[in-house]
Scaffold this motif. Structure first.
Motif, PDB file in Angstrom:
ATOM      1  N   UNK A   5       0.786  -1.222   0.000  1.00 37.11           N
ATOM      2  CA  UNK A   5       0.000   0.000   0.000  1.00 37.11           C
ATOM      3  C   UNK A   5       0.822   1.277   0.000  1.00 37.11           C
ATOM      4  N   UNK A   6       2.126   1.168   0.235  1.00 35.94           N
ATOM      5  CA  UNK A   6       2.974   2.364   0.261  1.00 35.94           C
ATOM      6  C   UNK A   6       3.231   2.869  -1.156  1.00 35.94           C
ATOM      7  N   UNK A   7       3.461   4.165  -1.249  1.00 38.73           N
ATOM      8  CA  UNK A   7       3.792   4.782  -2.531  1.00 38.73           C
ATOM      9  C   UNK A   7       5.302   4.785  -2.707  1.00 38.73           C
ATOM     10  N   UNK A   8       5.782   4.175  -3.779  1.00 40.91           N
ATOM     11  CA  UNK A   8       7.204   4.266  -4.099  1.00 40.91           C
ATOM     12  C   UNK A   8       7.523   5.693  -4.531  1.00 40.91           C
ATOM     13  N   UNK A   9       6.660   6.256  -5.369  1.00 40.89           N
ATOM     14  CA  UNK A   9       6.686   7.684  -5.674  1.00 40.89           C
ATOM     15  C   UNK A   9       5.317   8.097  -6.183  1.00 40.89           C
ATOM     16  N   UNK A  10       5.077   9.419  -6.147  1.00 41.71           N
ATOM     17  CA  UNK A  10       3.809   9.990  -6.603  1.00 41.71           C
ATOM     18  C   UNK A  10       4.032  10.831  -7.856  1.00 41.71           C
ATOM     19  N   UNK A  11       2.983  10.946  -8.650  1.00 40.69           N
ATOM     20  CA  UNK A  11       3.037  11.821  -9.818  1.00 40.69           C
ATOM     21  C   UNK A  11       3.395  13.231  -9.359  1.00 40.69           C
ATOM     22  N   UNK A  12       4.379  13.824 -10.013  1.00 40.38           N
ATOM     23  CA  UNK A  12       4.798  15.180  -9.670  1.00 40.38           C
ATOM     24  C   UNK A  12       5.934  15.250  -8.680  1.00 40.38           C
ATOM     25  N   UNK A  13       6.316  14.104  -8.081  1.00 39.89           N
ATOM     26  CA  UNK A  13       7.444  14.116  -7.149  1.00 39.89           C
ATOM     27  C   UNK A  13       8.731  14.524  -7.865  1.00 39.89           C
ATOM     28  N   UNK A  14       9.563  15.359  -7.226  1.00 37.98           N
ATOM     29  CA  UNK A  14      10.869  15.674  -7.827  1.00 37.98           C
ATOM     30  C   UNK A  14      11.777  14.463  -7.760  1.00 37.98           C
ATOM     31  N   UNK A  15      12.710  14.397  -8.672  1.00 42.46           N
ATOM     32  CA  UNK A  15      13.605  13.241  -8.725  1.00 42.46           C
ATOM     33  C   UNK A  15      14.789  13.391  -7.777  1.00 42.46           C
ATOM     34  N   UNK A  16      15.132  14.632  -7.424  1.00 41.31           N
ATOM     35  CA  UNK A  16      16.299  14.873  -6.569  1.00 41.31           C
ATOM     36  C   UNK A  16      15.874  14.899  -5.100  1.00 41.31           C
TER      37      UNK A  16
END
Length: 240
Positions: free
Chosen positions: A46-57
């Motif tokens: 259920x955890x988010x590895x990443x979300x849309x719009x997250x910065x890469x740095x």
């Protein structure tokens, strides 16, 4: 005190990664270099590895290799409806797009189960990209992504729903993003998730699946779809 030891990649993790056609296509030296640059982390269901719009740095961001578990790649519309773009199975690597262009993440990546995830940090990925062999491998990975997206666009604009259902079932039977040459007879996926992949309602999809079941092409079970005739699915998928 000495620093705590990093979790080590297991033999099972290696088998899962090396079963992936893209990863297996690289030389052993290149595979070991990539794994050597990665850290193994555990992610809860259920955890988010990443979300849309997250910065890469940001801390923890990078190029990811899925060693165990499943991930859905999805996006949310403004009205709250979710579109599932792909389901990633063990062996797949992802997250390279934002590392290449430095732009924010293009979609959400959510753990459908507990995950064992190899993470290659941004700086380590950039160093790997200086190797022409690795850079060509990433180019091949991106080319496969583009081909898949063109196929989805073609399906959405030129094919009827029955053909789209058949083609997506065939894709899922090959591991969706993995696209293994071996076709599995069972697709383990809730019908609701398949409907989100196709952009239709659960009720609309159910009508198509029930019709295909009555024709003996598939058999429906709880959370799974049995492929009874790959030839029939192939024929349905080739229709307009």
């Amino acid at each position: 005190m000495p620093p705590p030891s990093r979790p080590r990649i297991s033999a099972a993790h290696r088998r899962a990664l090396e079963a992936n056609p893209w990863f297996a296509s690289m030389s052993r030296t290149q595979r070991e270099a990539l794994l050597g640059a990665a850290e193994l982390i555990h992610v809860r269901r259920g955890a988010m590895v990443f979300r849309q719009g997250d910065p890469v740095h940001v801390a923890g961001a990078g190029f990811y290799g899925l060693a165990a578990g499943t991930i859905k790649i999805s996006t949310l519309r403004q009205d709250g409806r979710e579109a599932i773009l792909a389901v990633l199975e063990p062996g797949n690597w992802f997250g390279e797009i934002s590392l290449i262009d430095g732009s924010p993440r293009t979609h959400d990546a959510t753990a459908l189960s507990a995950l064992d995830l190899m993470v290659v940090p941004y700086e380590a990925f950039a160093r790997q990209m200086q190797d022409a062999v690795f850079a060509r491998a990433i180019a091949a990975l991106l080319a496969a992504r583009v081909r898949g997206l063109y196929g989805l666009m073609e399906d959405a604009t030129l094919r009827g729903l029955r053909a789209r259902v058949a083609r997506r079932l065939m894709s899922l039977a090959r591991g969706d993003v993995t696209q293994s040459p071996e076709l599995r007879r069972t697709v383990s996926l809730p019908q609701e998730a398949l409907a989100m992949m196709l952009g239709v309602t659960r009720q609309t999809l159910s009508k198509e699946l029930n019709a295909m079941a009555q024709e003996g092409v598939i058999a429906l079970g709880y959370g799974r779809i049995e492929l009874l005739s790959s030839d029939a699915l192939q024929r349905l998928g080739s229709t307009a």
